[in-house]
Design an enzyme around this catalytic site. Structure first.
Site, PDB file in Angstrom:
ATOM      1  N   HIS A   1      -8.400  -4.288  17.408  1.00  0.00           N
ATOM      2  CA  HIS A   1      -8.352  -3.004  16.746  1.00  0.00           C
ATOM      3  C   HIS A   1      -9.553  -2.527  15.962  1.00  0.00           C
ATOM      4  CE1 HIS A   1      -7.079   0.722  14.701  1.00  0.00           C
ATOM      5  NE2 HIS A   1      -7.542   0.204  13.594  1.00  0.00           N
TER       6      HIS A   1
ATOM      7  N   ASP B   1      -3.901   3.088  19.184  1.00  0.00           N
ATOM      8  CA  ASP B   1      -4.974   3.122  19.897  1.00  0.00           C
ATOM      9  C   ASP B   1      -4.231   3.405  21.163  1.00  0.00           C
ATOM     10  OD1 ASP B   1      -7.037   2.159  17.933  1.00  0.00           O
ATOM     11  OD2 ASP B   1      -5.926   0.477  18.096  1.00  0.00           O
TER      12      ASP B   1
ATOM     13  N   GLY C   1       0.770  -1.101  -0.097  1.00  0.00           N
ATOM     14  CA  GLY C   1      -0.048   0.100  -0.103  1.00  0.00           C
ATOM     15  C   GLY C   1       0.907   1.273   0.077  1.00  0.00           C
ATOM     16  N   ALA C   2       2.090   1.011  -0.486  1.00  0.00           N
ATOM     17  CA  ALA C   2       3.145   2.224  -0.600  1.00  0.00           C
ATOM     18  C   ALA C   2       2.698   3.393  -1.421  1.00  0.00           C
ATOM     19  CB  ALA C   2       4.363   1.762  -1.082  1.00  0.00           C
TER      20      ALA C   2
ATOM     21  N   ASN D   1      -6.774  -2.665   7.915  1.00  0.00           N
ATOM     22  CA  ASN D   1      -8.037  -3.402   8.394  1.00  0.00           C
ATOM     23  C   ASN D   1      -8.660  -4.542   7.823  1.00  0.00           C
ATOM     24  OD1 ASN D   1      -8.076  -2.175  11.058  1.00  0.00           O
ATOM     25  ND2 ASN D   1      -8.454  -0.039  10.049  1.00  0.00           N
TER      26      ASN D   1
ATOM     27  N   ASN E   1     -10.346  -9.417   1.898  1.00  0.00           N
ATOM     28  CA  ASN E   1      -8.801  -9.287   2.457  1.00  0.00           C
ATOM     29  C   ASN E   1      -8.335 -10.685   2.586  1.00  0.00           C
ATOM     30  OD1 ASN E   1      -8.238  -6.482   3.163  1.00  0.00           O
ATOM     31  ND2 ASN E   1     -10.413  -6.544   4.077  1.00  0.00           N
TER      32      ASN E   1
ATOM     33  N   ILE F   1      -1.185   6.311   4.311  1.00  0.00           N
ATOM     34  CA  ILE F   1      -0.171   5.990   5.457  1.00  0.00           C
ATOM     35  C   ILE F   1       0.997   5.864   4.718  1.00  0.00           C
ATOM     36  CG2 ILE F   1       0.364   4.268   7.001  1.00  0.00           C
ATOM     37  CD1 ILE F   1      -2.669   3.753   7.238  1.00  0.00           C
ATOM     38  N   GLY F   2       1.108   5.071   3.413  1.00  0.00           N
ATOM     39  CA  GLY F   2       2.629   4.709   3.037  1.00  0.00           C
ATOM     40  C   GLY F   2       3.231   6.021   2.728  1.00  0.00           C
TER      41      GLY F   2
END
Ligand code: NAX
Length: 328
Positions: free
Chosen positions: A187, A159, A11-12, A131, A105, A16-17
């Site tokens: 999570h 968290d 997911g680069a 997730n 997933n 977030i990547g």
């Protein structure tokens, strides 16, 4: 000079990547003295965007960064990986049932687990961020029978850090003086942030705050629903804080946790605290010599027991669902 460490990030090209890669390349993941080779894994449609990020990584001239390579298939992406950050996942979209989400997933984390099994380095350490993180980690682990299960973990450090932030705001104490906070369970919104063993400037946090209504009605839901609050405010989900937590998780795992404190991480249960063996659940953990250990002997009061059990029940349901779907 040290041998470079291969770090694979899936997911680069995602948000977030984008926050994570620069911090890894700058030496914050493993240490300033550790050279890193980045392996960016994306789906074919996102390879071009990943190339843009790789250009910026090169333009940052990080002394630690030895190489950046981009891959569009797991076998190549995980070849020789020492650390794998599994960030890319299939998000839930409107009208999607839980079974559909888990299947989609499973189609990502099963093949990635197999590629890790077949091609990663012997010391591979895996952190799942995408997730549903705990169950995705379980799927990846069960597709990697030759890798010790303890090398598959999921992220609850965000968290944990959110809980530290809220306690700091509530008491006006810097986070550096708050220790022994725990996130238990999944999570998800059922997670349980526990302050009964936490300390604020050396004093028991629950006693310092002394307000069970605040705990039940304010603190716990604020931490558990923080992700939604960020989306509401920012118009996009948490990215820099998630990346920061991923850095913290791997740094603690590899370099150890400080004496007299612990962190939270979702790791395969050994049956501690009544969590069924094999479930990837969040615990209070320390790390020594590159291995997580669950903090033992904590007294669990009724307030905590109910909440831990509820979150673990959700993890058991997810495990049973992926088992029924043939994903583990
Ligand atoms: P983005 O949608 O910005 O990026 C995801 C990236 O993953 C995309 O570039 C996509 O092309 C890529 N991807 C999808 N399938 C892939 C595959 N099979 N192989 C390689 N790459 C693939 O999402 P972002 O905001 O970066 O979030 C990523 C994941 O983190 C989401 O699943 C999100 O729910 C999860 N989060 C987990 C958190 C945690 O604490 N555990 C907190 C933050 C975040 O919400």
């Amino acid at each position: 000079t040290r041998t470079p460490v291969n770090v694979t990030v899936t997911g680069a090209a995602g948000q977030i990547g984008y926050a994570l890669l620069f911090r890894i390349a700058s030496g914050q993941l493993l240490g300033k003295d550790v050279p890193v080779k980045l392996r960016l894994l994306e789906i074919p449609q996102a390879v071009k965007a990943a190339e843009g990020t790789a250009m910026e990584l090169i333009d940052s001239a990080f002394p630690n960064l030895v190489a950046v390579d981009i891959f569009d298939n797991p076998a190549d992406g995980f070849a020789g990986a020492n650390v794998a950050l599994l960030v890319g996942a299939r998000p839930r979209t409107a009208g999607m049932e839980r079974g559909d989400l888990l299947s989609a997933n499973g189609g990502i984390f099963g093949p990635q687990g197999k590629a890790i099994n077949d091609g990663a380095a012997d010391d591979i350490r895996v952190l799942v961020v995408g997730n549903p993180a705990n169950t995705n980690a379980l799927i990846a682990a069960s597709a990697a029978p030759d890798v010790p299960a303890e090398r598959f973990t999921a992220m609850t450090r965000l968290d944990h850090n959110r809980a530290l932030g809220q306690l700091s705001l509530k008491t006006g104490t810097p986070v550096s003086e708050i220790t022994k906070v725990t996130i238990w369970g999944n999570h998800s919104a059922t997670q349980y942030p526990d302050i009964f063993h936490a300390e604020i400037a050396g004093k028991n946090a629950a006693e310092v705050i002394n307000d069970e209504a605040w705990l039940a009605n304010d603190f716990i839901p604020t931490v558990a629903k923080r992700g939604a609050a960020i989306i509401e405010a920012r118009g996009a989900s948490s990215a820099a804080s998630a990346a920061s937590a991923a850095i913290d998780h791997v740094h603690s795992w590899v370099n150890g946790t400080p004496e007299g404190d612990w962190v939270s991480a979702a790791i395969p249960s050994d049956g501690s605290y009544g969590v069924p063996e094999g479930i990837i659940s969040s615990f209070p953990v320390t790390s020594k010599d590159g291995k997580w250990e669950i903090v033992q002997g904590l007294e669990i009061n009724d307030f905590s027991r109910t909440r831990i059990d509820a979150s673990v029940a959700e993890l058991i349901e997810e495990r049973d669902a992926v088992k029924a779907l043939g994903l583990i």
